[in-house]
Design a protein around this motif. Structure first.
Motif, PDB file in Angstrom:
ATOM      1  N   ASP A   1      12.208   6.599   2.596  1.00 21.57           N
ATOM      2  CA  ASP A   1      11.137   6.794   1.633  1.00 21.57           C
ATOM      3  C   ASP A   1      11.388   5.938   0.400  1.00 21.57           C
ATOM      4  OD1 ASP A   1       9.171   7.633  -0.034  1.00 21.57           O
ATOM      5  OD2 ASP A   1       9.774   9.746  -0.060  1.00 21.57           O
ATOM      6  N   LEU A   2      10.459   5.064   0.090  1.00 20.68           N
ATOM      7  CA  LEU A   2      10.661   4.153  -1.031  1.00 20.68           C
ATOM      8  C   LEU A   2      10.832   4.910  -2.340  1.00 20.68           C
ATOM      9  CD1 LEU A   2       7.934   3.530  -3.045  1.00 20.68           C
ATOM     10  CD2 LEU A   2       7.059   2.799  -0.847  1.00 20.68           C
TER      11      LEU A   2
ATOM     12  N   GLN B   1      -0.453 -11.617  -5.916  1.00 19.43           N
ATOM     13  CA  GLN B   1      -0.524 -11.541  -4.453  1.00 19.43           C
ATOM     14  C   GLN B   1       0.262 -12.638  -3.758  1.00 19.43           C
ATOM     15  OE1 GLN B   1      -4.419 -10.860  -2.725  1.00 19.43           O
ATOM     16  NE2 GLN B   1      -3.812 -12.112  -0.975  1.00 19.43           N
ATOM     17  N   VAL B   2       1.072 -12.214  -2.826  1.00 22.67           N
ATOM     18  CA  VAL B   2       1.857 -13.129  -2.008  1.00 22.67           C
ATOM     19  C   VAL B   2       1.211 -13.191  -0.632  1.00 22.67           C
ATOM     20  CG1 VAL B   2       4.096 -13.449  -0.891  1.00 22.67           C
ATOM     21  CG2 VAL B   2       3.985 -12.621  -3.250  1.00 22.67           C
TER      22      VAL B   2
ATOM     23  N   SER C   1       3.831  -3.481   5.108  1.00 20.53           N
ATOM     24  CA  SER C   1       4.014  -3.376   6.563  1.00 20.53           C
ATOM     25  C   SER C   1       4.481  -4.683   7.176  1.00 20.53           C
ATOM     26  CB  SER C   1       2.719  -2.912   7.220  1.00 20.53           C
ATOM     27  OG  SER C   1       1.680  -3.825   6.942  1.00 20.53           O
TER      28      SER C   1
ATOM     29  N   GLN D   1      -0.351 -12.303   7.581  1.00 22.44           N
ATOM     30  CA  GLN D   1      -0.861 -13.008   6.402  1.00 22.44           C
ATOM     31  C   GLN D   1       0.072 -12.842   5.204  1.00 22.44           C
ATOM     32  OE1 GLN D   1      -2.714 -10.813   8.115  1.00 22.44           O
ATOM     33  NE2 GLN D   1      -4.499 -11.892   8.873  1.00 22.44           N
ATOM     34  N   HIS D   2       0.776 -11.749   5.174  1.00 29.65           N
ATOM     35  CA  HIS D   2       1.750 -11.571   4.094  1.00 29.65           C
ATOM     36  C   HIS D   2       2.997 -12.404   4.391  1.00 29.65           C
ATOM     37  CE1 HIS D   2       3.389  -9.575   0.566  1.00 29.65           C
ATOM     38  NE2 HIS D   2       4.539  -9.500   1.218  1.00 29.65           N
TER      39      HIS D   2
ATOM     40  N   SER E   1       1.408  -7.113  -2.062  1.00 29.62           N
ATOM     41  CA  SER E   1       0.661  -7.458  -0.861  1.00 29.62           C
ATOM     42  C   SER E   1      -0.819  -7.393  -1.217  1.00 29.62           C
ATOM     43  CB  SER E   1       0.948  -6.477   0.263  1.00 29.62           C
ATOM     44  OG  SER E   1       0.283  -5.253  -0.005  1.00 29.62           O
ATOM     45  N   ARG E   2      -1.623  -7.940  -0.350  1.00 31.56           N
ATOM     46  CA  ARG E   2      -3.058  -7.867  -0.578  1.00 31.56           C
ATOM     47  C   ARG E   2      -3.526  -6.415  -0.553  1.00 31.56           C
ATOM     48  NH1 ARG E   2      -7.475 -11.542   2.134  1.00 31.56           N
ATOM     49  NH2 ARG E   2      -9.285 -10.198   1.999  1.00 31.56           N
TER      50      ARG E   2
ATOM     51  N   ARG F   1       0.812  -1.202   0.000  1.00 34.94           N
ATOM     52  CA  ARG F   1       0.000   0.000   0.000  1.00 34.94           C
ATOM     53  C   ARG F   1       0.855   1.267   0.000  1.00 34.94           C
ATOM     54  NH1 ARG F   1      -5.096  -1.790   2.602  1.00 34.94           N
ATOM     55  NH2 ARG F   1      -3.769  -2.185   4.379  1.00 34.94           N
TER      56      ARG F   1
ATOM     57  N   GLN G   1      -1.081 -15.508   2.615  1.00 32.76           N
ATOM     58  CA  GLN G   1      -2.012 -16.561   3.028  1.00 32.76           C
ATOM     59  C   GLN G   1      -3.064 -16.843   1.964  1.00 32.76           C
ATOM     60  OE1 GLN G   1      -4.388 -15.543   6.428  1.00 32.76           O
ATOM     61  NE2 GLN G   1      -5.577 -17.403   6.254  1.00 32.76           N
ATOM     62  N   THR G   2      -3.656 -15.809   1.427  1.00 34.61           N
ATOM     63  CA  THR G   2      -4.677 -16.015   0.416  1.00 34.61           C
ATOM     64  C   THR G   2      -4.128 -15.765  -0.982  1.00 34.61           C
ATOM     65  OG1 THR G   2      -5.445 -13.807   1.006  1.00 34.61           O
ATOM     66  CG2 THR G   2      -6.720 -15.643   1.816  1.00 34.61           C
TER      67      THR G   2
ATOM     68  N   ASN H   1      10.875   0.506   4.026  1.00 39.91           N
ATOM     69  CA  ASN H   1       9.680   1.059   4.657  1.00 39.91           C
ATOM     70  C   ASN H   1      10.083   2.307   5.418  1.00 39.91           C
ATOM     71  OD1 ASN H   1       7.306   1.397   6.403  1.00 39.91           O
ATOM     72  ND2 ASN H   1       6.754  -0.646   5.664  1.00 39.91           N
TER      73      ASN H   1
HETATM   74  C1  FAD Z   1      -8.188 -13.666   5.896  1.00 45.39           C
HETATM   75  C2  FAD Z   1      -7.117 -12.712   5.459  1.00 45.39           C
HETATM   76  C3  FAD Z   1      -6.225 -13.105   4.488  1.00 45.39           C
HETATM   77  C4  FAD Z   1      -5.224 -12.238   4.059  1.00 45.39           C
HETATM   78  N1  FAD Z   1      -4.346 -12.664   3.115  1.00 45.39           N
HETATM   79  C5  FAD Z   1      -3.337 -11.850   2.728  1.00 45.39           C
HETATM   80  C6  FAD Z   1      -2.387 -12.271   1.750  1.00 45.39           C
HETATM   81  O1  FAD Z   1      -2.477 -13.368   1.205  1.00 45.39           O
HETATM   82  N2  FAD Z   1      -1.399 -11.437   1.419  1.00 45.39           N
HETATM   83  C7  FAD Z   1      -1.271 -10.193   1.988  1.00 45.39           C
HETATM   84  O2  FAD Z   1      -0.327  -9.490   1.655  1.00 45.39           O
HETATM   85  N3  FAD Z   1      -2.156  -9.767   2.894  1.00 45.39           N
HETATM   86  C8  FAD Z   1      -3.196 -10.559   3.263  1.00 45.39           C
HETATM   87  N4  FAD Z   1      -4.110 -10.088   4.166  1.00 45.39           N
HETATM   88  C9  FAD Z   1      -4.104  -8.661   4.527  1.00 45.39           C
HETATM   89  C10 FAD Z   1      -3.077  -8.302   5.577  1.00 45.39           C
HETATM   90  O3  FAD Z   1      -3.655  -8.496   6.864  1.00 45.39           O
HETATM   91  C11 FAD Z   1      -2.695  -6.818   5.446  1.00 45.39           C
HETATM   92  O4  FAD Z   1      -3.842  -6.030   5.509  1.00 45.39           O
HETATM   93  C12 FAD Z   1      -1.955  -6.493   4.146  1.00 45.39           C
HETATM   94  O5  FAD Z   1      -0.895  -7.390   3.949  1.00 45.39           O
HETATM   95  C13 FAD Z   1      -1.440  -5.084   4.229  1.00 45.39           C
HETATM   96  O6  FAD Z   1      -0.846  -4.696   3.015  1.00 45.39           O
HETATM   97  P1  FAD Z   1       0.333  -3.641   3.003  1.00 45.39           P
HETATM   98  O7  FAD Z   1       1.446  -4.098   3.859  1.00 45.39           O
HETATM   99  O8  FAD Z   1       0.629  -3.369   1.587  1.00 45.39           O
HETATM  100  O9  FAD Z   1      -0.372  -2.328   3.560  1.00 45.39           O
HETATM  101  P2  FAD Z   1      -0.146  -1.523   4.902  1.00 45.39           P
HETATM  102  O10 FAD Z   1      -0.284  -2.388   6.070  1.00 45.39           O
HETATM  103  O11 FAD Z   1      -0.997  -0.325   4.797  1.00 45.39           O
HETATM  104  O12 FAD Z   1       1.379  -1.100   4.820  1.00 45.39           O
HETATM  105  C14 FAD Z   1       1.880  -0.098   3.993  1.00 45.39           C
HETATM  106  C15 FAD Z   1       3.310   0.168   4.448  1.00 45.39           C
HETATM  107  O13 FAD Z   1       3.938   1.073   3.568  1.00 45.39           O
HETATM  108  C16 FAD Z   1       4.760   1.944   4.292  1.00 45.39           C
HETATM  109  N5  FAD Z   1       4.951   3.163   3.501  1.00 45.39           N
HETATM  110  C17 FAD Z   1       4.016   4.097   3.185  1.00 45.39           C
HETATM  111  N6  FAD Z   1       4.556   5.075   2.436  1.00 45.39           N
HETATM  112  C18 FAD Z   1       5.860   4.772   2.292  1.00 45.39           C
HETATM  113  C19 FAD Z   1       6.940   5.407   1.639  1.00 45.39           C
HETATM  114  N7  FAD Z   1       6.793   6.556   0.970  1.00 45.39           N
HETATM  115  N8  FAD Z   1       8.161   4.840   1.721  1.00 45.39           N
HETATM  116  C20 FAD Z   1       8.331   3.676   2.397  1.00 45.39           C
HETATM  117  N9  FAD Z   1       7.342   3.034   3.015  1.00 45.39           N
HETATM  118  C21 FAD Z   1       6.124   3.572   2.964  1.00 45.39           C
HETATM  119  C22 FAD Z   1       4.025   2.155   5.580  1.00 45.39           C
HETATM  120  O14 FAD Z   1       4.902   2.520   6.624  1.00 45.39           O
HETATM  121  C23 FAD Z   1       3.395   0.780   5.827  1.00 45.39           C
HETATM  122  O15 FAD Z   1       4.210  -0.027   6.660  1.00 45.39           O
HETATM  123  C24 FAD Z   1      -5.109 -10.949   4.609  1.00 45.39           C
HETATM  124  C25 FAD Z   1      -6.008 -10.561   5.605  1.00 45.39           C
HETATM  125  C26 FAD Z   1      -6.998 -11.421   6.034  1.00 45.39           C
HETATM  126  C27 FAD Z   1      -7.945 -10.971   7.113  1.00 45.39           C
END
Ligand code: FAD
Ligand code: FAD
Ligand code: AMP
Lengths: 365, 441, 290
Positions: free
Chosen positions: A320-321, A264-265, A283, A287-288, A250-251, A225, A267-268, A302
């Motif tokens: 900052d990425l 997508q990498v 983050s 699940q990731h 990520s999801r 994200r 659990q799901t 991150n």
């Molecule tokens: C049943 C179930 C199954 C799931 N299965 C999966 C799955 O298979 N795969 C999966 O990935 N997730 C899965 N999830 C979701 C998981 O719980 C998280 O919600 C998801 O992985 C979060 O994605 P993220 O890390 O991209 O987003 P976020 O948690 O929002 O993380 C974004 C990160 O980016 C960083 N960031 C922001 N801006 C910058 C920047 N400019 N420079 C550097 N860093 C920055 C932030 O600090 C933050 O750490 C599942 C959830 C459930 C409930």
């Protein structure tokens, strides 16, 4: 089925294949089967279910990856794959030869088939194992798998029923080195199956080639994200290309609609085991992590020093990425000395790595 | 979107009453209404009643058992409270007052520690069993009007309007419906408190040992003093079955002015040596923060209008020190329901009929208490020394008294009095302490 | 003619909140909120959409402790016609084999009252994560088995067949299955509806039927823990990877950090520009680290 047979049965691996080619996970499983059968004092065998003469080629490959025997079940109803005839064929083989263990890939087909066969044989089946071993005392198969979304690990046994069945996700175990010219016993069978099956395939649409597969990739550059926008994935595609890898996600990024679910990498999504996994703006939700924590080397980028992804990263970059990723691309290019200056290539690019729709529209941006 | 309803009948007719909010106020209103034969619908925005509620605290037995007799036999209560303590702390010292009664450990009990997330859910089940309809994951977005009269609510769902003779607003602190109903102007931050809380896991035996409790009995501690770093507020510790709830509540305005993070206050509180000992080795389970209206009597909106009543936190019915909010919410919800039941006998739900609510409240302990304590919050805000100077004086005095050195006891006494008076005239001090004690006991 | 479905719905703990107690090694269940298995909501939605088109009835079926009634209540709110909870001590501790045994018996009972054309499950539960219950039910009930459905095409009421898209690792296949069929549904199959207020109110007043062992035709030794071939031998916290080296971009320029990281990678044998598998680390992968 009766337990406590005097001599333990074999350790079977059901080979998943498209007719000509086997899925990588099958060979990964043969490596494990070899180890398990050594501990049990029995032999590893491959089971090849299908139609036509591919049984021979596939069994030869199976021998090269360590199988000492290959059961080939051959019937026109067995291709293309549907669950019913395959499960009947496999259950019939198992009833006849009483294997001690049956392993399958935890793929859509493998899970599909394994569940039906285990129900048929009324035996235990453990899904998505990440570790398999033989208990030195009881000689039972110890099947370890993540549960509750990867928050806990559970070791599961099936003490009273045979065969002990398990599925294993692709990428969890390493593929053994093939031994050229290895041979083994070939057992060919003709299962009795109805011509008219309840499910039939009408059409198959393969994924586009440029959707570079995460499975088997050596380098995966995944975005989360933190990438903020679909078009920023272009940058990840560039880094992936410099490193000879593919783009994952990520999801969070998938749900935001920036990349397709196939990337997508987790659990799901898919479990991957590349040499190098670079997590960018992810983050590190549990699940990731369950999907990538077996990677050899993990690099995390991150801007939040407390992001949980850093807890499992070999190298963490807090920053900052949008600064770090371009710097890494530049650095990678610098190091690939002699190679054609890649800048122009990238600007026109889009076809080769991380081939997403947005790459096309944004390529000139 | 219209769905075939299969063999179900679409909801016929409207409800007699709609209750907005599935907290103690709303659910007690629903129980009472359903008992009285009224068709009542509770609308809760959370996944389930209580899902948005962090409170792990005290539920008083008397008012609650009026709504659900002998709830302790069936409901999810943690421990009956047999021991209450008030501490005044400074630095590494604490001045403690304790009250303990084993009577409180047997029926009819006095108070219980509960987890509201579980208790509310259970209470909702009771209300449902009595015939109330409980709708969850549904946000009330607005009121429906029939001229000057509130005639129902608009929810965020499709075909989401629902009509009823009367709407009871029980949506908790920061009620925007009260404003929409024209009953108030909106809360200013001075009348809001911020509470941060943690639940810490601790084995049952350790809890009973450290808080000197009999098997299964519970304790509730209120702590004032330096722990809130000079900001008006209190700390609290409650014992549950195998966890301890620990938290700090402070006045939002003062908090903001001091620009300190609420979380730091909780950490500061937990680091206080006496507190630290109680919770040593406990592992954190959850952390939450929540707003509480602290305005009390002075912050109350008008309590009724044509076709509408306000109960609980939405009506700012919270005792200055927040340990009694749920209590008042339960009671006021019940009284609101009684008013509605009486109104349906008359068949009118106008202001006059509903004014009966005001009368019942005046006679109840709710208004008596709220009025009695109406000056407490302003007092605390203007007497900041309660949270800094006093604890310091008290503790210095006691320390002096208890330190055995070459001074005689009589000399010590004199020395202490001198020490104390140099800080604040004794007449003022006695008055202050009296008021403070009343406010929190 | 219409299509009647039974949707299997499981109540699961919200796995994002599950933790293991490091001291006792047991699951921390305290305050763990329960939710409807997210994939099962897609299964419910699939059944409702088919009902919208072809008519018929949708029955939600769940096996679990009494509080699983909440999950059924929730799906009643979406417009499901009937809800049945299998709840009995004898069902407790079931693995997937014992689960399908009990669920199949309940579905047979429902089918005795009205024909069941489809049994629809989620693709997997988020606690057990096995995806085994759907296929197990197909086998026990002698229904066509179609798993991992990412899109439903159509039902031919005359020929009694259903067409559905199934997601594989390498692409999508269109399958035609004879009815009755047991399906498992992925999250990409549909978007879940937000029930209307009238539906929600109707659901709140609808009873959930609770069936015990004596309400269905079963042999006790196949139920619950007794009927489960698998045993959980131990549970433990996932192994933690060591936290590695952390570089703060603030301390040096991005270019410097990038260079340092590539130096480290080079030391561990990662070469640039593809075919990393042929580098030395490929061989250092442990085989099944048991
Ligand atoms: C049943 C179930 C199954 C799931 N299965 C999966 C799955 O298979 N795969 C999966 O990935 N997730 C899965 N999830 C979701 C998981 O719980 C998280 O919600 C998801 O992985 C979060 O994605 P993220 O890390 O991209 O987003 P976020 O948690 O929002 O993380 C974004 C990160 O980016 C960083 N960031 C922001 N801006 C910058 C920047 N400019 N420079 C550097 N860093 C920055 C932030 O600090 C933050 O750490 C599942 C959830 C459930 C409930
Ligand atoms: C840390 C802390 C400790 C406390 N300790 C105690 C204690 O020990 N003892 C005690 O008696 N009191 C205590 N209180 C106070 C007590 O929690 C409140 O006074 C009590 O909860 C008030 O009940 P209520 O029903 O008025 O409101 P709430 O409990 O706030 O319930 C309102 C409900 O309405 C729902 N809602 C809000 N808006 C809408 C809408 N528009 N549509 C639909 N639903 C809506 C909310 O989700 C909520 O569930 C404490 C409070 C805190 C924060
Ligand atoms: N106890 C249960 N009650 C009802 N349905 C269940 C139960 N367990 C599993 N299922 C269904 O089977 C699917 C797959 O579950 P699982 O095999 O546990 O991954 C779920 O998505 C549900 O639809």
């Amino acid at each position: 089925m009766a337990a406590n047979l005097k001599k333990p049965g074999e350790v079977w691996v059901v080979v998943e294949h498209t007719g000509s080619e086997a899925a990588a996970v099958s060979w990964e499983l043969l490596g494990v089967a070899k180890k398990l059968s050594a501990e049990l004092g029995t032999r590893p065998a491959a089971v090849i279910i299908g139609d036509g003469d591919h049984g021979k080629t596939l069994s030869e490959q199976a021998f090269s990856f360590g199988a000492e025997a290959a059961y080939v079940a051959d019937h026109p109803a067995l291709t293309p794959f549907t669950a019913e005839p395959h499960s009947q064929a496999l259950a019939a083989l198992a009833r006849k030869h009483n294997p001690e263990v049956i392993l399958l890939g935890a793929t859509t087909k493998g899970r599909d088939l394994a569940s039906a066969v285990a129900t048929d044989l009324e035996t235990g089946l453990t899904a998505d194992c990440t570790e398999l071993g033989i208990d030195p005392e009881t000689k039972l198969l110890r099947q370890t798998r993540p549960a509750f979304g990867g928050n806990i690990m559970a070791t599961i046994i099936s003490p009273d029923t045979r065969p002990q069945m398990a599925t294993v996700r692709p990428g969890v175990f390493a593929r053994p080195e093939p031994v050229a010219g290895a041979s083994g016993e070939l057992i060919a069978t003709k299962p009795k199956l109805a011509k008219d099956q309840p499910v039939r395939q009408l059409q198959f649409i393969p994924d586009p080639e440029d959707e570079a597969s995460l499975q088997g990739a050596d380098v995966i550059v995944s975005g989360g994200r933190g990438m903020r926008q679909a078009k920023n994935f272009i940058m990840l595609g560039e880094l992936a290309r410099e490193l000879g890898g593919v783009v994952g996600a990520s999801r969070g990024a998938v749900d935001a609609g920036w990349v397709s679910a196939r990337h997508q990498v987790g659990q799901t999504g898919q479990t991957v085991r590349p040499i190098l996994y670079i997590a960018v703006g992810i983050s590190g939700a549990i699940q990731h992590l369950t999907g990538m924590q077996h990677s050899d080397i993990i690099v995390a980028i991150n801007n939040d020093p407390d992001a949980p992804i850093f807890d499992i990263a070999d190298y963490g970059i807090v920053g900052d990425l949008f600064e770090i990723v371009p710097a890494m691309i530049a650095e990678a290019r610098k190091r690939k000395d002699g190679k054609a200056a890649p800048a122009s290539k990238i600007d026109t690019g889009g076809g080769e790595t991380g081939g997403e729709d947005f790459l096309e529209s944004e390529a000139s941006a | 979107m219209t769905l075939p309803l299969g063999d179900r009948q679409p909801a016929k007719g409207r409800f007699d009453a709609i209750v907005v909010g599935g907290g103690p106020a709303g659910l007690s209103a629903a129980c009472t209404l359903a008992d009285g034969g009224s068709r009542v619908c509770v609308i809760e925005r959370g996944d389930w009643p209580g899902s948005k509620n962090m409170m792990g605290g005290l539920i008083f037995a008397q008012p609650t058992s009026k709504v659900v007799p002998e709830f302790w036999k069936r409901g999810p209560v943690e421990r009956p409270v047999t021991r209450r303590e008030l501490w005044i702390t400074t630095g590494d010292a604490a001045f403690k007052g304790a009250y303990e009664s084993t009577d409180f450990g047997v029926e009819p009990y006095n108070a219980f520690t509960v987890f509201r997330s579980r208790f509310d859910k259970w209470l909702a089940g009771e209300a449902r069993a009595k015939g109330a309809v409980i709708l969850t994951e549904t946000l009330v977005e607005d009121l429906l009007w029939d001229g000057e009269r509130v005639a129902g609510v608009r929810t965020g769902r499709s075909e989401g309007d629902l009509e009823a003779d009367v709407v009871i607003i029980a949506e908790g602190a920061n009620s925007f419906l009260t404003e929409k109903a024209g009953l108030c102007q909106g809360a200013e931050s001075g009348s809001l408190a911020l509470a941060v809380k943690e639940v810490l896991a601790l084995p049952k035996e350790k809890i009973e040992d450290r808080f000197s409790l009999e098997d299964g009995a519970g304790a509730a501690y209120e702590i004032i003093g330096e722990i809130t770093d000079g900001i008006p507020g209190t700390g609290f510790i409650y014992t549950n079955k195998d966890t301890v709830s620990i938290g700090v509540g402070v006045i939002l305005k003062d908090m903001v002015n001091r620009a300190g993070a609420a979380y730091n206050l909780l950490e500061r509180f937990k680091a206080q040596p006496q507190v630290r000992r109680l919770i040593a080795g406990a592992s954190p389970r959850e952390y939450t923060a929540h707003l509480i209206p602290e305005g009390g009597y002075r912050g109350m909106p008008r309590l009724y209008g044509d076709g509408v009543l306000v109960a609980g936190d939405a009506a700012s019915m919270v005792n200055a020190v927040f340990t009694e909010g749920a209590n008042l919410a339960l009671l006021s919800g019940r009284i609101a329901a009684q008013t509605v039941l009486r109104a349906s006998e008359f068949g009118t739900f106008g202001c006059e009929t509903l004014s009966y609510y005001g009368g019942l409240l005046e006679d109840s302990l709710i208004m008596k208490d709220l009025k009695q304590y109406k000056n407490v919050m302003p007092l605390l805000s203007s007497h900041l020394h309660f949270f800094g100077l006093y604890p310091e004086i008290a503790s210095a005095a006691v320390k002096e008294f208890l330190t055995v050195d070459s001074l005689s006891k009589a000399d010590k006494h004199k020395l202490i009095m001198k020490l104390v008076r140099s800080q604040r005239p004794s007449r003022k001090m006695i008055k202050d302490l009296y008021e403070a004690w009343r406010a929190i006991s | 003619m219409a299509i009647n479905s039974v949707v299997c719905v499981k109540q699961v703990p919200d796995t994002t909140q599950v933790r293991i107690d490091p001291e006792t090694g047991s699951l921390i269940r305290h305050g763990l909120p329960s939710v409807v298995n997210p994939f099962d909501l897609h299964a419910v939605e699939a059944a409702l959409r088919l009902r919208d088109i072809y008519g018929g009835r949708v029955t939600a079926l769940s096996m679990g402790p009494p509080q699983a009634e909440e999950s059924l209540r929730k799906v009643l709110g979406f417009g499901v016609n009937r809800a049945v909870l299998l709840s009995d001590r004898a069902f407790a501790g079931a693995d997937t084999l014992a689960t399908t045994y009990a669920l199949a018996a309940a579905i047979r009972k429902i089918a005795a009252e009205e024909p069941v054309d489809l049994v629809i499950c989620g693709k997997q539960s988020i606690d057990g994560d096995t995806g085994q219950v759907g296929p197990g039910l197909a086998h026990r009930l002698g229904m066509s088995q179609v798993t991992y459905i990412c899109g439903l095409e159509e039902i031919d009421l005359e020929a009694r067949t259903i067409k559905a898209w199934r997601q594989l690792e390498t692409g999508r296949e269109l399958l035609e299955a004879k009815l009755p069929a047991a399906l498992t549904i992925t999250e990409t199959c549909n978007r879940i509806r937000y029930a209307s207020l009238p539906d929600l109110i109707a659901a709140a007043e609808q009873p959930v039927e609770i069936w015990g062992v004596d309400d269905i035709e079963v042999e006790r030794e196949h139920l619950g823990l007794k009927g489960s071939p698998t045993r959980v031998n131990k549970i433990f916290a996932p192994p933690v990877r060591e936290r590695g080296e952390i570089f703060a971009a603030a301390d040096s320029s991005a270019a410097e950090v990038a260079a340092t990281v590539f130096d480290r990678l080079a030391l561990r044998g990662v070469t640039l520009g593809g075919n990393g598998r042929s580098t030395s680390i490929a061989d250092s992968k442990p085989v099944g680290d048991t």
